[in-house]
Design a protein around this motif. Structure first.
Motif, PDB file in Angstrom:
ATOM      1  N   PRO A 103       0.858  -1.239  -0.069  1.00 17.19           N
ATOM      2  CA  PRO A 103       0.063  -0.126   0.149  1.00 17.19           C
ATOM      3  C   PRO A 103       0.798   1.301   0.104  1.00 17.19           C
ATOM      4  O   PRO A 103       2.030   1.326   0.553  1.00 17.19           O
ATOM      5  N   ASN A 104       0.219   2.243  -0.552  1.00 15.85           N
ATOM      6  CA  ASN A 104       0.949   3.688  -0.661  1.00 15.85           C
ATOM      7  C   ASN A 104       0.409   4.211   0.746  1.00 15.85           C
ATOM      8  O   ASN A 104      -0.219   3.756   1.590  1.00 15.85           O
ATOM      9  N   ALA A 105       0.966   5.537   0.923  1.00 15.82           N
ATOM     10  CA  ALA A 105       0.502   6.120   2.224  1.00 15.82           C
ATOM     11  C   ALA A 105      -0.890   6.361   2.492  1.00 15.82           C
ATOM     12  O   ALA A 105      -1.223   5.778   3.575  1.00 15.82           O
ATOM     13  N   ILE A 106      -1.567   6.550   1.570  1.00 16.21           N
ATOM     14  CA  ILE A 106      -3.127   6.578   1.614  1.00 16.21           C
ATOM     15  C   ILE A 106      -3.808   5.239   1.939  1.00 16.21           C
ATOM     16  O   ILE A 106      -4.441   4.790   2.715  1.00 16.21           O
ATOM     17  N   GLY A 107      -3.149   4.175   1.289  1.00 15.08           N
ATOM     18  CA  GLY A 107      -3.490   2.765   1.470  1.00 15.08           C
ATOM     19  C   GLY A 107      -3.186   2.317   2.664  1.00 15.08           C
ATOM     20  O   GLY A 107      -4.048   1.550   3.281  1.00 15.08           O
ATOM     21  N   GLY A 108      -2.060   2.609   3.223  1.00 11.50           N
ATOM     22  CA  GLY A 108      -1.603   2.186   4.480  1.00 11.50           C
ATOM     23  C   GLY A 108      -2.791   2.690   5.783  1.00 11.50           C
ATOM     24  O   GLY A 108      -3.005   2.123   6.488  1.00 11.50           O
ATOM     25  N   ASP A 109      -2.874   4.221   5.568  1.00  9.27           N
ATOM     26  CA  ASP A 109      -3.867   4.770   6.458  1.00  9.27           C
ATOM     27  C   ASP A 109      -5.158   3.960   6.249  1.00  9.27           C
ATOM     28  O   ASP A 109      -5.862   3.783   7.433  1.00  9.27           O
ATOM     29  N   THR A 110      -5.580   4.015   5.113  1.00  6.18           N
ATOM     30  CA  THR A 110      -7.101   3.503   4.948  1.00  6.18           C
ATOM     31  C   THR A 110      -7.089   2.014   5.525  1.00  6.18           C
ATOM     32  O   THR A 110      -8.226   1.501   6.216  1.00  6.18           O
ATOM     33  N   THR A 111      -6.065   1.331   5.132  1.00  4.38           N
ATOM     34  CA  THR A 111      -6.438  -0.152   5.684  1.00  4.38           C
ATOM     35  C   THR A 111      -6.241  -0.049   7.168  1.00  4.38           C
ATOM     36  O   THR A 111      -6.807  -1.070   7.866  1.00  4.38           O
ATOM     37  N   ALA A 112      -5.412   0.597   7.780  1.00  3.28           N
ATOM     38  CA  ALA A 112      -5.318   0.655   9.352  1.00  3.28           C
ATOM     39  C   ALA A 112      -6.445   0.912   9.963  1.00  3.28           C
ATOM     40  O   ALA A 112      -7.029   0.410  10.855  1.00  3.28           O
ATOM     41  N   GLY A 113      -7.327   1.799   9.226  1.00  5.97           N
ATOM     42  CA  GLY A 113      -8.675   1.987   9.621  1.00  5.97           C
ATOM     43  C   GLY A 113      -9.615   0.744   9.397  1.00  5.97           C
ATOM     44  O   GLY A 113     -10.258   0.528  10.423  1.00  5.97           O
TER      45      GLY A 113
END
Length: 361
Positions: free
Chosen positions: A338-348
């Protein structure tokens, strides 16, 4: 009366003037572009790598992270700071205060959990900590690890951290190569010894670049063009791969090895009073392109149900997000990270899915 023909010398001069008139603006524009790219981007390289080398050899599990590592991960046009603590985790120091946090979660996994391609503060572990109150999430991810190697890390860090929750990030390459086949996973001399210096790594890097040398690589502008072209080709490959699902059945040796390691992780958690959850990340072609669904997620889900392991398949969430926003959650030219947005979204999503596993405050 015909005009006299210019002499050969004069014709050559005129030709040179015309060639010069054509080439001059091209050279000027190229030079301006070269200067801009070199000024704008700290690194431009189609080949990703760590500098200095982040890995060390390990007699039991093949390789490990260097302890107290301070360096950078170079990826296309980015240079991302990467650090490990004294216990070889991409984490803050493993202090007594941190180990005494009311809620403790151990995150196992490969380069996705490690956060390859993400800044130090953008890893899934760090993002989860911002979502769960009074919770320390310990990042035990190591690039290239399979499930059996992740089990070894659990046995190492579990007694030190005493987690109440263990989350294992699972991606399909966990079943592709046995962990003892180091040559197949750590390629082209990327594995270094504990006593290797930065100069040793630079010498290896120079040999690697020489081996893969492209004469036009002297130009940052041309390297940037190659990066963009490879990104474009990678997207077309995603669409091709989606037409043929990845076929894996219950008899696959690698899958059986991974399931056996998951069973042992679950047994460790049960013996130590921890709750265990598996989160499965989809490949890019499984979440951004409509195509036949592979069988392996169903096999993994059924196994977790039988073993009473909490299981979360993120495929549908990634699909829904892409259909809704049209925005990829992956790094450029990448099928899993994941990119930075993907990492944050996935963490959510992980935070929502596994919140009930945390002990009450």
């Amino acid at each position: 009366m015909t005009e006299p023909q210019p002499s050969p010398k004069r014709r050559r001069r005129r030709l040179l003037i015309r060639v010069f008139a054509v080439l001059l603006p091209i050279v000027v524009v190229f030079s301006i572009g070269e200067i801009f790219v070199r000024y704008r981007y700290p690194i431009v390289d189609p080949r990703p790598y760590f500098l200095p080398g982040i890995y060390r050899s390990d007699p039991d599990i093949g390789w490990e992270l260097q302890a107290n590592y301070e360096g950078y991960y170079h990826q296309q046009v980015e240079r991302l700071e990467t650090r490990t603590n004294a216990d070889a985790m991409r984490d803050p120091p493993l202090t007594a205060e941190r180990k005494a946090t009311p809620r403790r979660v151990l995150l196992l996994g490969d380069s996705i959990a490690f956060g390859r391609g993400l800044a130090q503060g953008d890893t899934i572990a760090r993002r989860l900590e911002t979502r769960w109150e009074q919770t320390a999430v310990f990042n035990a991810g190591v690039p290239g690890f399979d499930t059996s190697q992740e089990l070894a890390r659990l046995r190492r860090f579990g007694p030190m951290i005493k987690p109440q929750v263990v989350i294992l990030e699972w991606y399909r390459n966990d079943i592709m190569v046995p962990s003892h086949q180091i040559e197949a996973k750590v390629f082209q001399g990327h594995l270094v010894d504990p006593d290797s210096t930065e100069e040793d790594y630079k010498r290896w890097r120079a040999r690697y670049v020489e081996h893969t040398h492209n004469p036009i690589d002297w130009s940052a502008l041309i390297r940037l063009g190659r990066v963009q072209w490879k990104n474009f080709k990678a997207q077309s490959k995603v669409e091709e791969r989606a037409k043929t699902p990845w076929e894996v059945d219950e008899t696959h040796e690698g899958l059986q090895r991974s399931l056996a390691a998951l069973r042992e992780v679950n047994a460790w958690c049960q013996a130590n009073g921890a709750k265990f959850a598996v989160v499965m990340f989809p490949a890019r072609e499984e979440s951004e392109v409509d195509g036949p669904a592979p069988e392996y997620p169903k096999i993994l889900a059924e196994f977790c149900k039988t073993e009473q392991i909490v299981f979360e398949d993120l495929t549908e969430r990634w699909k829904e997000n892409f259909k809704k926003t049209g925005q990829t959650l992956y790094l450029p030219r990448d099928r899993c990270h994941p990119n930075a947005i993907g990492g944050d979204t996935t963490a959510g999503w992980i935070g929502e899915a596994f919140a009930d596993l945390l002990p009450p405050l």
